[in-house]
Every structure is written in structure tokens, then in C-alpha cells.
Motif scaffolding. Sequence first.
Motif, PDB file in Angstrom:
ATOM      1  N   UNK A  88       0.871  -1.028  -0.154  1.00  0.00           N
ATOM      2  CA  UNK A  88       0.023   0.125  -0.016  1.00  0.00           C
ATOM      3  C   UNK A  88       0.866   1.280   0.068  1.00  0.00           C
ATOM      4  N   UNK A  89       1.924   1.423   0.802  1.00  0.00           N
ATOM      5  CA  UNK A  89       2.795   2.606   0.879  1.00  0.00           C
ATOM      6  C   UNK A  89       3.606   2.646  -0.592  1.00  0.00           C
ATOM      7  N   UNK A  90       3.963   1.364  -1.031  1.00  0.00           N
ATOM      8  CA  UNK A  90       4.809   1.600  -2.516  1.00  0.00           C
ATOM      9  C   UNK A  90       3.920   2.157  -3.329  1.00  0.00           C
ATOM     10  N   UNK A  91       2.522   1.705  -3.326  1.00  0.00           N
ATOM     11  CA  UNK A  91       1.608   2.178  -4.359  1.00  0.00           C
ATOM     12  C   UNK A  91       1.316   3.624  -4.452  1.00  0.00           C
ATOM     13  N   UNK A  92       1.781   4.225  -3.153  1.00  0.00           N
ATOM     14  CA  UNK A  92       1.458   5.578  -3.239  1.00  0.00           C
ATOM     15  C   UNK A  92       2.679   6.358  -3.547  1.00  0.00           C
ATOM     16  N   UNK A  93       3.663   5.989  -4.145  1.00  0.00           N
ATOM     17  CA  UNK A  93       4.922   6.399  -4.508  1.00  0.00           C
ATOM     18  C   UNK A  93       4.770   7.003  -5.876  1.00  0.00           C
ATOM     19  N   UNK A 135       5.253   7.177  -9.754  1.00  0.00           N
ATOM     20  CA  UNK A 135       5.444   6.516 -10.872  1.00  0.00           C
ATOM     21  C   UNK A 135       7.042   6.127 -11.056  1.00  0.00           C
ATOM     22  N   UNK A 136       7.882   7.290 -11.159  1.00  0.00           N
ATOM     23  CA  UNK A 136       9.277   7.092 -11.362  1.00  0.00           C
ATOM     24  C   UNK A 136       9.768   6.075  -9.881  1.00  0.00           C
ATOM     25  N   UNK A 137       9.382   6.422  -8.935  1.00  0.00           N
ATOM     26  CA  UNK A 137       9.844   5.873  -7.589  1.00  0.00           C
ATOM     27  C   UNK A 137       9.384   4.311  -7.789  1.00  0.00           C
ATOM     28  N   UNK A 138       8.100   4.006  -8.153  1.00  0.00           N
ATOM     29  CA  UNK A 138       7.573   2.637  -8.136  1.00  0.00           C
ATOM     30  C   UNK A 138       8.463   1.969  -9.381  1.00  0.00           C
ATOM     31  N   UNK A 139       8.854   2.600 -10.201  1.00  0.00           N
ATOM     32  CA  UNK A 139       9.655   1.982 -11.352  1.00  0.00           C
ATOM     33  C   UNK A 139      11.005   1.522 -10.619  1.00  0.00           C
ATOM     34  N   UNK A 140      11.671   2.465 -10.054  1.00  0.00           N
ATOM     35  CA  UNK A 140      13.033   2.077  -9.441  1.00  0.00           C
ATOM     36  C   UNK A 140      12.983   1.112  -8.352  1.00  0.00           C
ATOM     37  N   UNK A 141      11.772   1.030  -7.683  1.00  0.00           N
ATOM     38  CA  UNK A 141      11.687   0.073  -6.598  1.00  0.00           C
ATOM     39  C   UNK A 141      11.466  -1.355  -7.242  1.00  0.00           C
ATOM     40  N   UNK A 142      10.570  -1.382  -8.584  1.00  0.00           N
ATOM     41  CA  UNK A 142      10.250  -2.487  -9.048  1.00  0.00           C
ATOM     42  C   UNK A 142      11.775  -3.089  -9.686  1.00  0.00           C
ATOM     43  N   UNK A 143      12.653  -2.126 -10.236  1.00  0.00           N
ATOM     44  CA  UNK A 143      13.914  -2.549 -10.929  1.00  0.00           C
ATOM     45  C   UNK A 143      14.736  -3.270  -9.775  1.00  0.00           C
ATOM     46  N   UNK A 144      14.940  -2.719  -8.478  1.00  0.00           N
ATOM     47  CA  UNK A 144      15.694  -3.221  -7.406  1.00  0.00           C
ATOM     48  C   UNK A 144      15.172  -4.616  -6.993  1.00  0.00           C
TER      49      UNK A 144
END
Length: 77
Positions: free
Chosen positions: A10-15, A17-26
Motif C-alpha cells: 500500500x505504501x509503495x503504491x502511493x509512490x 511512478x518513477x519511484x515505483x519503477x525504481x523499486x520494481x527494478x531493485x
Amino acid sequence: MSRTLDQITEEALQLPASSRASLADKLMESFASETPDEIRRLWSAGAIRRRAEIRSGKVQPVSGEEVMDEARRLVGR
């Protein structure tokens, strides 16, 4: 107190889009050290969990066509 996966999601989905993409990459990079057998096990466990969620009614499946329509709507195509 440790957070649950649902809380973190839920917290991640509030980020943004660019931060979510970076998180997904990591997160994807974190699988690089896994063996092919471990990756297969993880995918299988995820598929079994999702099947159980659908069968129990916890989640409703969405067709691929609906997903693509929504994705196109979101990107303005």
C-alpha cells in the motif's frame, strides 16, 4: 513493530511512478542471485497463492483485454 506485505505494498503504491519503477527494478535485481530452481519455486508459490485468492473470492480476476484497455487509458492512447 514489523509491517505486513500488504502495508508495504500500500505504501509503495502511493509512490510516484518513477519511484515505483525504481523499486520494481531493485526488486527484480534481487532475484539475480536466485537459482533457476528457486525462481521456479517462487513463481509456483505465487501462482498457487493467486489461484487460492481467486477461488476464495478474495480477489476477482481481470481479463487481459481489460488490463490493456486500462493501461492504454492511463497512458492516454
